[in-house]
Scaffold this motif. Structure first.
Motif, PDB file in Angstrom:
ATOM      1  N   ASN A   1       0.821  -1.211   0.000  1.00 23.51           N
ATOM      2  CA  ASN A   1       0.000   0.000   0.000  1.00 23.51           C
ATOM      3  C   ASN A   1       0.852   1.257   0.000  1.00 23.51           C
ATOM      4  O   ASN A   1       0.372   2.342   0.279  1.00 23.51           O
ATOM      5  N   ALA A   2       2.116   1.103  -0.355  1.00 24.30           N
ATOM      6  CA  ALA A   2       3.003   2.247  -0.495  1.00 24.30           C
ATOM      7  C   ALA A   2       4.192   1.871  -1.352  1.00 24.30           C
ATOM      8  O   ALA A   2       4.559   0.698  -1.427  1.00 24.30           O
ATOM      9  N   VAL A   3       4.767   2.873  -2.001  1.00 29.22           N
ATOM     10  CA  VAL A   3       6.021   2.692  -2.723  1.00 29.22           C
ATOM     11  C   VAL A   3       6.947   3.820  -2.302  1.00 29.22           C
ATOM     12  O   VAL A   3       6.553   4.986  -2.289  1.00 29.22           O
ATOM     13  N   ILE A   4       8.149   3.444  -1.930  1.00 27.85           N
ATOM     14  CA  ILE A   4       9.175   4.426  -1.582  1.00 27.85           C
ATOM     15  C   ILE A   4      10.268   4.284  -2.629  1.00 27.85           C
ATOM     16  O   ILE A   4      10.935   3.250  -2.712  1.00 27.85           O
ATOM     17  N   ALA A   5      10.395   5.311  -3.474  1.00 30.36           N
ATOM     18  CA  ALA A   5      11.347   5.294  -4.576  1.00 30.36           C
ATOM     19  C   ALA A   5      12.529   6.189  -4.255  1.00 30.36           C
ATOM     20  O   ALA A   5      12.364   7.282  -3.721  1.00 30.36           O
ATOM     21  N   SER A   6      13.719   5.714  -4.596  1.00 24.90           N
ATOM     22  CA  SER A   6      14.914   6.519  -4.360  1.00 24.90           C
ATOM     23  C   SER A   6      15.898   6.344  -5.512  1.00 24.90           C
ATOM     24  O   SER A   6      15.850   5.357  -6.241  1.00 24.90           O
ATOM     25  N   ALA A   7      16.782   7.338  -5.635  1.00 27.26           N
ATOM     26  CA  ALA A   7      17.803   7.295  -6.675  1.00 27.26           C
ATOM     27  C   ALA A   7      19.069   6.680  -6.115  1.00 27.26           C
ATOM     28  O   ALA A   7      19.443   6.954  -4.981  1.00 27.26           O
ATOM     29  N   GLU A   8      19.681   5.841  -6.904  1.00 28.33           N
ATOM     30  CA  GLU A   8      20.972   5.272  -6.532  1.00 28.33           C
ATOM     31  C   GLU A   8      21.912   5.492  -7.702  1.00 28.33           C
ATOM     32  O   GLU A   8      21.940   4.715  -8.642  1.00 28.33           O
ATOM     33  N   SER A   9      22.630   6.589  -7.659  1.00 26.95           N
ATOM     34  CA  SER A   9      23.538   6.908  -8.736  1.00 26.95           C
ATOM     35  C   SER A   9      24.634   7.818  -8.214  1.00 26.95           C
ATOM     36  O   SER A   9      24.393   8.668  -7.355  1.00 26.95           O
ATOM     37  N   SER A  10      25.818   7.657  -8.749  1.00 24.58           N
ATOM     38  CA  SER A  10      26.914   8.540  -8.346  1.00 24.58           C
ATOM     39  C   SER A  10      26.734   9.934  -8.920  1.00 24.58           C
ATOM     40  O   SER A  10      27.379  10.877  -8.488  1.00 24.58           O
ATOM     41  N   ASP A  11      25.818  10.085  -9.891  1.00 29.45           N
ATOM     42  CA  ASP A  11      25.558  11.389 -10.499  1.00 29.45           C
ATOM     43  C   ASP A  11      24.641  12.261  -9.650  1.00 29.45           C
ATOM     44  O   ASP A  11      24.481  13.443  -9.920  1.00 29.45           O
ATOM     45  N   VAL A  12      23.994  11.684  -8.639  1.00 30.17           N
ATOM     46  CA  VAL A  12      23.055  12.424  -7.805  1.00 30.17           C
ATOM     47  C   VAL A  12      23.796  12.947  -6.580  1.00 30.17           C
ATOM     48  O   VAL A  12      24.237  12.181  -5.725  1.00 30.17           O
ATOM     49  N   ALA A  13      23.932  14.270  -6.513  1.00 32.43           N
ATOM     50  CA  ALA A  13      24.681  14.876  -5.408  1.00 32.43           C
ATOM     51  C   ALA A  13      23.894  14.806  -4.105  1.00 32.43           C
ATOM     52  O   ALA A  13      24.439  14.493  -3.053  1.00 32.43           O
ATOM     53  N   THR A  14      22.604  15.109  -4.173  1.00 34.17           N
ATOM     54  CA  THR A  14      21.738  15.085  -3.007  1.00 34.17           C
ATOM     55  C   THR A  14      20.821  13.872  -3.129  1.00 34.17           C
ATOM     56  O   THR A  14      20.252  13.643  -4.201  1.00 34.17           O
ATOM     57  N   PRO A  15      20.668  13.083  -2.077  1.00 33.77           N
ATOM     58  CA  PRO A  15      19.780  11.918  -2.163  1.00 33.77           C
ATOM     59  C   PRO A  15      18.362  12.318  -2.593  1.00 33.77           C
ATOM     60  O   PRO A  15      17.833  13.328  -2.150  1.00 33.77           O
ATOM     61  N   VAL A  16      17.799  11.524  -3.475  1.00 36.07           N
ATOM     62  CA  VAL A  16      16.444  11.757  -3.988  1.00 36.07           C
ATOM     63  C   VAL A  16      15.559  10.627  -3.495  1.00 36.07           C
ATOM     64  O   VAL A  16      15.896   9.452  -3.633  1.00 36.07           O
TER      65      VAL A  16
ATOM     66  N   SER B   1      16.820  10.672 -11.116  1.00 31.46           N
ATOM     67  CA  SER B   1      17.800  11.674 -10.691  1.00 31.46           C
ATOM     68  C   SER B   1      17.156  12.924 -10.107  1.00 31.46           C
ATOM     69  O   SER B   1      17.844  13.752  -9.534  1.00 31.46           O
ATOM     70  N   THR B   2      15.835  13.062 -10.247  1.00 34.88           N
ATOM     71  CA  THR B   2      15.152  14.227  -9.684  1.00 34.88           C
ATOM     72  C   THR B   2      14.006  13.777  -8.793  1.00 34.88           C
ATOM     73  O   THR B   2      13.525  12.639  -8.895  1.00 34.88           O
ATOM     74  N   LYS B   3      13.570  14.664  -7.935  1.00 33.61           N
ATOM     75  CA  LYS B   3      12.430  14.385  -7.053  1.00 33.61           C
ATOM     76  C   LYS B   3      11.181  14.077  -7.892  1.00 33.61           C
ATOM     77  O   LYS B   3      10.415  13.174  -7.578  1.00 33.61           O
ATOM     78  N   ALA B   4      10.983  14.825  -8.986  1.00 36.12           N
ATOM     79  CA  ALA B   4       9.807  14.606  -9.842  1.00 36.12           C
ATOM     80  C   ALA B   4       9.834  13.213 -10.471  1.00 36.12           C
ATOM     81  O   ALA B   4       8.799  12.549 -10.557  1.00 36.12           O
TER      82      ALA B   4
END
Length: 130
Positions: free
Chosen positions: A6-21, A53-56
């Motif tokens: 009943n939920a999805v938590i999505a995150s970026a895992e990349s060395s190109d992302v300076a701030t965690p998304v 790579s972005t919040k959107a």
């Protein structure tokens, strides 16, 4: 029921992302059987990708995935007339005696080498996301 969240938590895992998304999507419909603050409790699915790579982008991924995982997926096994054209990932539509149609995607297909046997398949229900 497997694969029911009943939920999805999505995150970026990349060395190109300076701030965690990170983005979250929760089933917030109190009339839903998978309502996150209802009897089912909170059951999140975690997803990470180097393509986000972005919040959107993370929010869009979380929202899209939630629509797919917040409902039970019906699994079925079929025995059909042999048809060598069928293979895994084919989508077939079945209509029951009441005229209700359901679409299933074959996961595993076993086709006999002659016409005396039956095609057997395991499949899962598919749905259209609008």
């Amino acid at each position: 029921v497997t694969g029911l969240y009943n939920a999805v938590i999505a995150s970026a895992e990349s060395s190109d992302v300076a701030t965690p998304v990170r983005a979250e999507a929760w089933d917030e419909d109190p009339n839903s059987p998978t309502y996150a603050w209802g009897p089912m409790g909170r059951v999140p699915r975690f997803y990470s990708s180097p393509l986000l790579s972005t919040k959107a982008q993370a929010q869009s991924a979380a929202d899209t995935m939630l629509a797919r995982v917040k409902r039970p997926i019906e699994q079925a096994a079929f025995t059909l007339l042999p048809n060598p054209a069928h293979e895994a990932f084919d989508v077939v539509e079945f209509v029951d005696a009441d005229g209700v149609s359901s679409r299933f995607m074959f996961d595993v297909v076993s086709v006999p080498l002659d016409s005396s046997g039956a095609l057997t398949a395991t499949a899962r229900e598919t749905m259209v996301i609008t």
